[in-house]
Design a protein around this motif. Structure first.
Motif, PDB file in Angstrom:
ATOM      1  N   ARG A  73       0.828  -1.207   0.000  1.00 32.01           N
ATOM      2  CA  ARG A  73       0.000   0.000   0.000  1.00 32.01           C
ATOM      3  C   ARG A  73       0.860   1.254   0.000  1.00 32.01           C
ATOM      4  NH1 ARG A  73      -3.374  -3.146   3.566  1.00 32.01           N
ATOM      5  NH2 ARG A  73      -2.253  -2.305   5.364  1.00 32.01           N
ATOM      6  N   GLU A  74       1.997   1.185   0.729  1.00 30.39           N
ATOM      7  CA  GLU A  74       2.894   2.345   0.782  1.00 30.39           C
ATOM      8  C   GLU A  74       3.541   2.591  -0.577  1.00 30.39           C
ATOM      9  OE1 GLU A  74       6.914   3.801   3.177  1.00 30.39           O
ATOM     10  OE2 GLU A  74       5.634   2.228   4.017  1.00 30.39           O
TER      11      GLU A  74
ATOM     12  N   SER B 275       0.868   4.223  -2.805  1.00 32.26           N
ATOM     13  CA  SER B 275       0.188   5.436  -2.344  1.00 32.26           C
ATOM     14  C   SER B 275       0.696   6.688  -3.074  1.00 32.26           C
ATOM     15  CB  SER B 275       0.400   5.612  -0.854  1.00 32.26           C
ATOM     16  OG  SER B 275       1.777   5.784  -0.554  1.00 32.26           O
TER      17      SER B 275
END
Length: 339
Positions: A335-336, A339
């Motif tokens: 997810r990082e 993002s």
């Protein structure tokens, strides 16, 4: 329990393991029947329109253990004698080979010890232990994983399962290509190019060997992270060339210092081109795979897609296959990245 087809492989192919031959890959596929998954070959019609070429993705991230590694690990362990299996196996890996060896060993009731960096992704450490392996961690900066694994082998009599530089192991990895060719035939097409992530070179060596037999017109291309393009530079130099110091990469699963001796002897003959991809390219590829095909790919696993997209103008009007070699990434990290 090891079955008859595995015993047949052990007795008939060990004498042939001084090199990699297409017949070994066919035999490896027989060994893997009912063990590994036939992973899908995916595409998006809308993406194809935008790119201007037909783009298919071989989703080895959906393989058992989350990467292609169980193919070679299982075939290699199946080739061992009863005495060798009883003594166990040992391997060193940042995660995907670790899980492949651990799962394959557990399938055949073979004890396994895996040497892993203490900062390996948590999901890889956890899964390796859950497959039943004894996990030994080391400091990636100060430790010598190969020496630790060799010491375990010497102390216990275990067989060291190399991560890539082994012809029997490469035969198992080459079964990916048998599936790709069969799947393309069902789509009534063939590939103009096949692009594969490369670390030590075992996966692409197996794939290239099979493709040379089944689809010799297909161009085989290597994809590597920026600053870790040792195979690309070695192909240009005509000899194995290592990477320089001082760099790191999010593509931990395919970061190696220098191509394998055995793998490079094959890849030098069969790979046409090598491409590098920046971390921005890789993250873009991970996002595209998630958006267009609902695939979760680890950074190293997405390197071939990243290379294809970076050089998209080269493929106009062609059919291109990219291998997504793994999907073992912590979701928080994934997810990082996206993002």
């Amino acid at each position: 329990m090891i079955n008859e087809r595995q015993r047949d492989f052990s007795s008939s192919q060990l004498e042939s393991s001084a090199m990699l031959e297409y017949g070994m890959i066919v035999d490896a596929a027989r060994v893997l029947e009912g063990v590994t998954r036939v992973t899908p070959l995916l595409e998006s019609e809308l993406l194809n329109r935008r790119l201007g070429f037909r783009f298919l993705v071989k989703a080895e991230c959906l393989q058992r253990t989350g990467s292609f590694k169980i193919r070679g690990a299982y075939v290699k362990i199946a080739s061992l004698s009863k005495k060798e299996r009883a003594a166990g196996v040992v391997a060193f890996s940042s995660g995907n080979h670790a899980q492949g060896v651990a799962a394959a060993a557990a399938e055949m009731n073979v004890p396994s010890t895996i040497v892993m960096p203490q900062d390996a992704p948590a999901v890889k450490l956890r899964n390796t232990a859950q497959y039943g392996a004894k996990v030994i961690t080391y400091d990636r900066v100060t430790g010598d994983r190969a020496k630790i694994a060799r010491d375990v082998a010497e102390q216990t009599g275990a067989t060291l399962i190399a991560p890539y530089d082994d012809y029997v192991l490469m035969a198992g990895q080459g079964t990916v290509a048998l599936e790709i060719v069969d799947q393309l035939a069902k789509l009534k097409t063939s590939a103009d190019a096949l692009v594969c992530p490369v670390g030590g070179g075992g996966l692409i060596a197996g794939i290239a060997t099979a493709m040379a037999e089944l689809s010799p017109a297909t161009t085989i291309c290597a994809a590597e992270p920026e600053h870790f393009d040792d195979t690309r530079r070695s192909l240009i130099a005509g000899e194995r060339v290592g990477n320089g110091p001082g760099y790191s990469s999010i593509c931990d699963s395919i970061v190696t210092q220098i191509p394998g001796e055995k793998t490079f002897s094959i890849n030098q003959k069969l790979i046409s081109h090598g491409y590098e991809a920046s971390e921005a390219d890789v993250i873009f590829a991970m996002r595209l795979l998630a958006d267009e095909m609902k695939i979760v790919a680890e950074p190293g696993g997405a390197a071939a897609v990243a290379a294809v997209l970076r050089h998209r103008e080269m493929w106009s009007g062609k059919t291109v296959v990219a291998v997504v070699s793994g999907g073992n990434v912590d979701l928080s990290a994934w997810r990082e990245f996206l993002s």
